[in-house]
Design an enzyme around this catalytic site. Structure first.
Site, short mmCIF file in Angstrom:
data_model
loop_
_atom_site.label_atom_id
_atom_site.label_comp_id
_atom_site.label_asym_id
_atom_site.label_seq_id
_atom_site.Cartn_x
_atom_site.Cartn_y
_atom_site.Cartn_z
N HIS A 1 26.01 69.46 15.92
CA HIS A 1 26.16 70.17 17.19
C HIS A 1 27.15 71.32 17.03
O HIS A 1 28.23 71.30 17.59
CB HIS A 1 26.62 69.20 18.28
CG HIS A 1 25.47 68.50 18.93
ND1 HIS A 1 25.57 67.25 19.48
CD2 HIS A 1 24.19 68.90 19.14
CE1 HIS A 1 24.39 66.90 19.99
NE2 HIS A 1 23.54 67.89 19.79
N CYS B 1 24.09 60.18 9.58
CA CYS B 1 25.41 59.66 9.27
C CYS B 1 25.33 58.14 9.14
O CYS B 1 24.74 57.48 10.01
CB CYS B 1 26.39 60.04 10.38
SG CYS B 1 27.99 59.27 10.11
N HIS C 1 21.43 61.93 24.80
CA HIS C 1 21.98 62.37 23.52
C HIS C 1 21.04 61.94 22.39
O HIS C 1 20.55 60.81 22.39
CB HIS C 1 23.37 61.76 23.33
CG HIS C 1 24.12 62.36 22.18
ND1 HIS C 1 23.87 62.03 20.87
CD2 HIS C 1 25.10 63.31 22.14
CE1 HIS C 1 24.68 62.72 20.08
NE2 HIS C 1 25.42 63.51 20.82
N GLU D 1 21.50 60.96 19.38
CA GLU D 1 21.89 59.72 18.67
C GLU D 1 21.41 58.50 19.45
O GLU D 1 20.83 57.57 18.89
CB GLU D 1 23.41 59.66 18.51
CG GLU D 1 23.87 58.36 17.88
CD GLU D 1 25.37 58.13 18.02
OE1 GLU D 1 26.15 59.10 17.89
OE2 GLU D 1 25.76 56.97 18.25
N CYS E 1 33.02 55.38 15.88
CA CYS E 1 33.42 55.72 14.51
C CYS E 1 34.89 56.12 14.42
O CYS E 1 35.45 56.69 15.35
CB CYS E 1 32.47 56.77 13.95
SG CYS E 1 33.16 58.34 13.66
N SER F 1 28.52 69.23 21.98
CA SER F 1 28.99 68.16 21.08
C SER F 1 29.74 67.10 21.88
O SER F 1 30.75 67.39 22.53
CB SER F 1 29.90 68.78 20.02
OG SER F 1 30.81 67.82 19.53
N SER F 2 29.25 65.87 21.81
CA SER F 2 29.85 64.77 22.59
C SER F 2 31.31 64.54 22.20
O SER F 2 32.18 64.41 23.04
CB SER F 2 29.02 63.51 22.37
OG SER F 2 29.69 62.40 22.86
N ASN F 3 31.58 64.52 20.88
CA ASN F 3 32.96 64.20 20.48
C ASN F 3 33.90 65.33 20.84
O ASN F 3 35.07 65.09 21.16
CB ASN F 3 33.03 63.80 19.00
CG ASN F 3 33.02 64.98 18.07
OD1 ASN F 3 34.06 65.55 17.79
ND2 ASN F 3 31.85 65.36 17.59
#
Ligand code: F3S
Length: 278
Positions: A36, A92, A120, A122, A186, A214-216
């Site tokens: 992302h 990942c 999302h 993922e 993670c 980007s989620s993070n």
């Protein structure tokens, strides 16, 4: 004005690995954006001819397909593996883990609960490994009124906040006789989150760098904003505003797990020009 980088920021193991895979593959097409971060995706296209398809139907006559860090839907992976296209998997390993847990536990008859954003990529991928439709929620109140049966397995999207995941797990534990809780958040996410929390408590302006999809990165921004009201999320140096830095003493900087160092450097250099004129 002092500019200070968080103790941990930027590229995580999974993104670094995916970029190395893409650079080594050359002339390949990724299924969905590899990571992302649009600026890094453009660099991979310009320098390594790594293009992006929106999905497997859009892959055209590509000879090599790279699976993005977030993974893809199980059926799509099976289809592409059955074709003549060479498949290079950059999923990942921290995303492969919840995919495997969901597959295993749903085969054992557990109802799957996923804490995450169902839009999302993922989560879409992880969800597709269940044999029955999983429940996907972002808040515990979304669980109210649902009949779960006797056995539930709960996992989290890799980039969510632990404290929120615990609320979901707690809700389930008090209502279902058997709950298996898998911590699939993670470590790279924890480390960047802890460091941004620490820095934002001291700084009087915070710049969080990363993709707005980007989620993070969005999580980092939320944590930063909780502790420093003057927190800003930017993708590149053009989005900075000089007024953000007026009369500030400490500017903290952090970056999401898919933000390359060259973007961080560009932004820090630009902030330095503001701090000279402060
Ligand atoms: Fe993987 Fe964690 Fe990065 S899930 S892509 S190492 S943020």
């Amino acid at each position: 004005m002092e500019i200070r980088l968080a103790k941990n920021y930027g590229f995580c193991f999974g993104v670094k690995r995916a970029i190395e895979i893409a650079e080594a593959s050359k002339n390949a097409t990724t299924i969905g954006p590899l990571i992302h971060n649009n600026e890094e995706i453009n660099r991979l296209q310009d320098n390594f001819n790594v293009t992006t398809a929106q999905g497997i139907s859009d892959i055209g006559d590509a000879k090599k397909a790279i699976i993005r860090t977030h993974g893809i839907v199980k059926d799509d992976l099976a289809k592409i593996k059955a074709s003549d296209i060479e498949v290079i998997d950059a999923t990942c390993p921290f995303v492969t883990k919840p995919q495997n847990i969901v597959e295993r536990m749903s085969n054992k008859g557990y109802k799957i609960v996923i804490f995450g954003d169902e839009n999302h990529p993922e989560v879409k991928g992880v969800k597709s490994y269940a044999i029955n439709e999983p429940i996907v929620v972002l808040r515990e109140d979304e669980l109210e009124g649902i009949r779960f049966g006797h056995k539930v397995a709960v996992i989290s999207q890799t980039t969510r906040k632990v404290s929120e995941f615990l609320k979901i797990a707690n809700y389930l534990i008090t209502r279902v006789s058997e709950v298996r809780v898998f911590n699939t958040i993670c470590n790279a996410t924890f480390e960047n989150q802890d460091a941004v929390r620490e820095l934002a408590q001291e700084a009087d302006v915070m710049i969080i760098i990363g993709g707005k999809n980007s989620s993070n990165t969005k999580q980092l921004y939320t944590i930063s904003k909780d502790h420093c009201i003057d927190s800003y999320l930017v993708e590149n140096e053009k989005e900075l505003k000089m007024s953000w830095f007026e009369n500030k003493k400490l500017c903290g900087v952090s970056a999401g797990a898919s933000t390359p160092n060259w973007i961080i450097q560009n932004i820090v250099s630009e902030i330095e020009t503001y701090s000279i004129s402060n």
